[in-house]
Motif scaffolding. Sequence first.
Motif, short mmCIF file in Angstrom:
data_model
loop_
_atom_site.label_atom_id
_atom_site.label_comp_id
_atom_site.label_asym_id
_atom_site.label_seq_id
_atom_site.Cartn_x
_atom_site.Cartn_y
_atom_site.Cartn_z
N VAL A 1 0.84 -1.20 0.00
CA VAL A 1 0.00 0.00 0.00
C VAL A 1 0.88 1.26 0.00
O VAL A 1 0.63 2.22 -0.74
N MET A 2 1.95 1.23 0.83
CA MET A 2 2.88 2.38 0.87
C MET A 2 3.56 2.58 -0.49
O MET A 2 3.75 3.71 -0.93
N SER A 3 3.91 1.46 -1.15
CA SER A 3 4.56 1.59 -2.46
C SER A 3 3.61 2.24 -3.48
O SER A 3 4.04 3.01 -4.33
N MET A 4 2.30 1.92 -3.38
CA MET A 4 1.30 2.56 -4.26
C MET A 4 1.29 4.08 -4.05
O MET A 4 1.29 4.87 -5.00
N ILE A 5 1.29 4.47 -2.76
CA ILE A 5 1.27 5.91 -2.42
C ILE A 5 2.53 6.58 -2.97
O ILE A 5 2.49 7.67 -3.54
N PHE A 6 3.68 5.91 -2.79
CA PHE A 6 4.96 6.47 -3.24
C PHE A 6 5.01 6.60 -4.76
O PHE A 6 5.55 7.56 -5.29
N ILE A 7 4.45 5.59 -5.48
CA ILE A 7 4.45 5.65 -6.95
C ILE A 7 3.57 6.80 -7.43
O ILE A 7 3.96 7.59 -8.29
N MET A 8 2.36 6.92 -6.84
CA MET A 8 1.40 7.93 -7.30
C MET A 8 1.89 9.35 -7.02
O MET A 8 1.69 10.26 -7.81
N ASN A 9 2.56 9.54 -5.86
CA ASN A 9 3.00 10.88 -5.48
C ASN A 9 4.47 11.14 -5.77
O ASN A 9 4.98 12.23 -5.47
N ASP A 10 5.16 10.12 -6.30
CA ASP A 10 6.59 10.23 -6.62
C ASP A 10 7.41 10.64 -5.39
O ASP A 10 8.20 11.57 -5.42
N TYR A 11 7.19 9.90 -4.29
CA TYR A 11 7.88 10.18 -3.04
C TYR A 11 9.19 9.39 -2.95
O TYR A 11 9.30 8.29 -3.47
N VAL A 12 10.16 9.97 -2.25
CA VAL A 12 11.35 9.23 -1.80
C VAL A 12 11.65 9.69 -0.37
O VAL A 12 11.74 10.90 -0.12
N VAL A 13 11.75 8.75 0.56
CA VAL A 13 12.06 9.10 1.96
C VAL A 13 13.47 8.61 2.27
O VAL A 13 13.80 7.45 2.04
N PHE A 14 14.28 9.53 2.80
CA PHE A 14 15.69 9.24 3.10
C PHE A 14 15.93 9.54 4.58
O PHE A 14 15.87 10.69 4.99
N ILE A 15 16.17 8.50 5.39
CA ILE A 15 16.33 8.69 6.84
C ILE A 15 17.78 8.35 7.21
O ILE A 15 18.29 7.30 6.81
N GLU A 16 18.42 9.25 7.97
CA GLU A 16 19.80 9.00 8.40
C GLU A 16 19.90 9.05 9.92
O GLU A 16 19.33 9.93 10.55
N TRP A 17 20.66 8.09 10.47
CA TRP A 17 20.94 8.09 11.91
C TRP A 17 22.44 7.95 12.10
O TRP A 17 23.03 6.95 11.73
N GLU A 18 23.04 9.01 12.67
CA GLU A 18 24.49 9.01 12.85
C GLU A 18 24.85 8.16 14.07
O GLU A 18 24.49 8.49 15.21
N VAL A 19 25.54 7.06 13.84
CA VAL A 19 25.89 6.13 14.92
C VAL A 19 27.14 6.62 15.64
O VAL A 19 27.18 6.74 16.86
N VAL A 20 28.19 6.91 14.88
CA VAL A 20 29.45 7.37 15.48
C VAL A 20 30.16 8.30 14.51
O VAL A 20 30.03 8.16 13.30
N SER A 21 30.89 9.30 15.08
CA SER A 21 31.60 10.26 14.24
C SER A 21 33.07 10.31 14.65
O SER A 21 33.37 10.45 15.83
N MET A 22 33.97 10.16 13.68
CA MET A 22 35.41 10.23 13.97
C MET A 22 36.03 11.24 13.01
O MET A 22 36.01 11.02 11.79
N ASN A 23 36.56 12.36 13.55
CA ASN A 23 37.11 13.44 12.73
C ASN A 23 36.09 13.85 11.67
O ASN A 23 35.04 14.36 11.99
N SER A 24 36.41 13.62 10.39
CA SER A 24 35.45 14.02 9.35
C SER A 24 34.61 12.83 8.88
O SER A 24 33.75 12.98 8.02
#
Length: 573
Positions: A18-41
């Motif tokens: 059902v979610m894929s239908m909504i995404f196709i019709m509305n041309d959605y892309v959801v990008f989620i990021e969770w930073e686990v650890v950071s070292m220098n850059s």
Amino acid sequence: MCTISFMNLFFFSILSFVMSMIFIMNDYVVFIEWEVVSMNSMMIVMTVLLDWMSLIFMSFVLMISSLVIFYSKEYMESDYKINRFIMLVLMFVSSMMLLIISPNLISILLGWDGLGLVSYCLVIYFQNVKSYNAGMLTALSNRIGDVALLLAIAWMLNYGSWNYVFYLEMMKSNTEMLLIGSLVMLAAMTKSAQIPFSSWLPAAMAAPTPVSALVHSSTLVTAGVYLLIRFNILISTTWMGNLLLLLSGLTMFMSGLGANYEFDLKKIIALSTLSQLGLMMSILSIGFMKLAFFHLLTHALFKALLFMCAGAIIHNMNNSQDIRLMGSLSMMMPLTSSCFNVANLALCGMPFLAGFYSKDLILEMVSLSYINKFSFFLFFFSTGLTVCYSFRLVYYTMSGNSNFSSLNMLNDEGWIMLKSMMGLLIMSIIGGSMLSWLIFPTPVVIILPKLMKLLTLIVCIIGGLFGYYISNVSLFFSNNSFNNYNMSYFLGSMWFMPYISTYGMMNYPLIIGKMVVKSFDQGWSEYFGGQQLYLNLIKNSQFNQMMQNNNLKIYLLTFVFWIIILYLFMIFL
């Protein structure tokens, strides 16, 4: 546990669809990021990419795995540890989910290695020597790809992020990105069992049949194709596309020939999977990403059904898998035979079944593309071989008399198995048209000359007639394929690839590794390292012990020794 797992997975499958239908019709892309650890850059980030492609693929994987778990309730009922089996399957599905939603090479590696580890556990599930050998071949073949993926991750340190999505446009011209792409392609080729890594896929049939239905239709073997679909810009615009086209075309040709000489029911279906993987890879290498994805989804439906029907037949035949000992199954198991035949026809590309929509479109686009004669021949001849071995399989299993050696009851009373097969039967009939309307909402007309338009149909009919005729004249013990034994042996053993894989790619490197370990780790480095240090410490401690024994002779000797040293010192001064 089977029922709860089935209901949960089926619910999530519907939700994902059902979610894929909504995404196709509305041309959605959801990008989620969770930073686990950071070292220098550098940041290690867990990333989730939800677009129509990942959601629809997740939906299909969850639906097939839910039906496979429901099917296992009856197929594996004699197993005391059935909950352990279900847990392994669920671990497998969760690894696949992680791989599908990751645009990040680190999190892809987690899913990738999860698939490798759990597939090894499932292949060796029936604990015997054959399963152990098959499991080792599977694990070691896939390790090559895992190492390639690790090298790609190491090389991507140069860019500051492992999210390859950010670098897709840059891939075409950058030499370093070409190196990363070639490593990813190597990883995908090992997972999808392309030449020269093909031998593990038929060997992995040592796993229980529900595992084969899940692993070899929609999950493990398609992981490589899915990864290359994500990297498609790089593949289709560089030299890698030409190399992949050649290797995948040869894989398709080799497995189609091999299936015509095979008598093990599950191995025939495994070689058929290998052939279809070759088709997906080759169309992807030309640049038709959506077509490859479309065929991946339709193939998952009818191939899972084919494996389930094979499992029901093997279950009824007292675990016999030899097609020469079957026959007349359409009389004794009509429902299973109907499902089996529908899946086989969908595989052949019978008009208006699931396989037709993707396969016919692929072959017409091949006719329309700029490819050489050799690749064109491989595409169409391999399609003919697919129909050939499918009709051969139907002839051996469905027609004639029952050739089984003992009296046993063949029936269609496994209602749990039949219910799960019915679900996939409906999808194998309507799935192709439904997906084609979703993935290609704008109708495209492919205009070709009449003969080229009919070429697919002609090749399929010739292949079918040839398969039927060859089987008809070589039934029972007057098997004509053994008249030219050397050729049969060469083609039936996948061009000697299992021997090359086990002896050439695994046996000798392992022997060399043992020699290196013996001479370096346990030889020179031990002598000059740990062992030498140990011996020196022993000698020093013995000397200390001797000095602390309060022996008068030693004290006198020491006193004399120091007197002489002082005397010499004073003389030289």
